[in-house]
Design a protein around this motif. Structure first.
Motif, PDB file in Angstrom:
ATOM      1  N   ARG A   1       0.830  -1.203   0.000  1.00 18.77           N
ATOM      2  CA  ARG A   1       0.000   0.000   0.000  1.00 18.77           C
ATOM      3  C   ARG A   1       0.871   1.263   0.000  1.00 18.77           C
TER       4      ARG A   1
ATOM      5  N   ASN B   1       2.201   1.770  -3.421  1.00 20.09           N
ATOM      6  CA  ASN B   1       1.154   2.298  -4.304  1.00 20.09           C
ATOM      7  C   ASN B   1       0.930   3.783  -4.058  1.00 20.09           C
ATOM      8  N   VAL B   2       0.972   4.193  -2.785  1.00 21.50           N
ATOM      9  CA  VAL B   2       0.793   5.617  -2.468  1.00 21.50           C
ATOM     10  C   VAL B   2       1.932   6.436  -3.051  1.00 21.50           C
TER      11      VAL B   2
ATOM     12  N   TYR C   1       1.531   6.674  -6.746  1.00 22.24           N
ATOM     13  CA  TYR C   1       0.465   7.616  -7.097  1.00 22.24           C
ATOM     14  C   TYR C   1       0.947   9.060  -6.929  1.00 22.24           C
ATOM     15  N   GLU C   2       1.672   9.293  -5.837  1.00 25.83           N
ATOM     16  CA  GLU C   2       2.170  10.649  -5.613  1.00 25.83           C
ATOM     17  C   GLU C   2       3.161  11.057  -6.707  1.00 25.83           C
TER      18      GLU C   2
ATOM     19  N   ARG D   1       3.201   9.907  -9.849  1.00 30.62           N
ATOM     20  CA  ARG D   1       2.423  10.159 -11.069  1.00 30.62           C
ATOM     21  C   ARG D   1       1.702  11.506 -10.991  1.00 30.62           C
ATOM     22  N   LYS D   2       1.167  11.816  -9.817  1.00 29.90           N
ATOM     23  CA  LYS D   2       0.474  13.090  -9.657  1.00 29.90           C
ATOM     24  C   LYS D   2       1.449  14.259  -9.794  1.00 29.90           C
TER      25      LYS D   2
ATOM     26  N   SER E   1       2.227  14.669 -13.399  1.00 30.43           N
ATOM     27  CA  SER E   1       1.088  15.281 -14.098  1.00 30.43           C
ATOM     28  C   SER E   1       1.006  16.770 -13.807  1.00 30.43           C
TER      29      SER E   1
END
Length: 229
Positions: free
Chosen positions: A173, A176-177, A180-181, A183-184, A187
């Protein structure tokens, strides 16, 4: 008057004679002790039946006594018969129970004596046998864990496995966090660069328009030529 008194005295005498002539239940001769447990049980059963009969006779005697002239004396006699009969049955019961207890004691003593005799015979037989040759010493197998210890170990292993699974899930987890951070963040960076390029483009277009407008304002206006020249 004399005749009436004589008649009353005669009736009282007859009543007393009737009470006195009724047989009294005596304790009776002492019964010989029983010779078997079955006979003792039969006597105990007979005592139970006879006690019920004694109680029934006592109730009937009380009923008859209340119909007689000398009620108190008749009741006392009935109570004495009742007590004597019960005492006789109690003596029979005590003898039968004593015999049964003695039989149980004798059987216990006989069993103990037989067990002791078998033990002594085994000891004598073993002592008469030649000694057995010594056995080769073999390594004893490791003791098996008790069922309780084994269950505790299984429970602890299960808890450890669950803890390891929870740690792996937590690490997954967390990864994954972080992904995600990342990728964000990427972006957001792309959007920032796009906004900057759009702003630069808009600024250039606005600048070009401004420069064009300034050029148009600064250019001299062409005067029309006079007619006939």
């Amino acid at each position: 008057m004399k005749l009436m008194a004589f008649s009353a005295a005669l009736c009282a005498g007859l009543l007393l004679a009737g009470c006195a002539n009724e047989p009294v239940v005596a304790a009776g001769p002492t019964m010989p002790p029983p010779t078997s447990v079955a006979e003792a049980d039969q006597r105990l059963a007979a005592v139970t039946r006879e006690r019920a009969a004694i109680e029934a006779r006592f109730v009937e005697r009380e009923r008859v006594c209340y119909q007689k002239f000398f009620v108190t004396r008749c009741l006392d006699d009935a109570k004495e018969r009742h007590r004597t009969a019960l005492a006789a049955q109690h003596a029979i019961e005590v003898d039968a129970e004593r015999f049964k207890r003695q039989v149980r004691v004798d059987e216990r003593d006989r069993a103990l004596a037989e067990a002791d005799a078998r033990y002594r015979a085994d000891e004598a037989r073993l002592a008469a046998q030649p000694p057995a040759p010594p056995r080769a010493v073999t390594e004893a197998p490791p003791p098996r864990p008790s069922p309780v210890t084994e269950r505790v170990a299984q429970h602890e292993a299960k808890i450890k496995q669950e803890q390891q699974k929870e740690a792996a899930d937590a690490a997954r987890r967390a990864a994954n966090v972080r992904a995600y951070e990342e990728r964000k963040k990427e972006s957001d960076e792309r959007q920032r660069r796009v906004r900057e390029r759009l702003e630069e483009k808009r600024a250039k277009e606005a600048k070009a328009k401004g420069e064009k407008a300034d050029a148009l304002r600064q250019a001299p206006q062409q005067q029309p030529a006079p007619n006939g020249q």
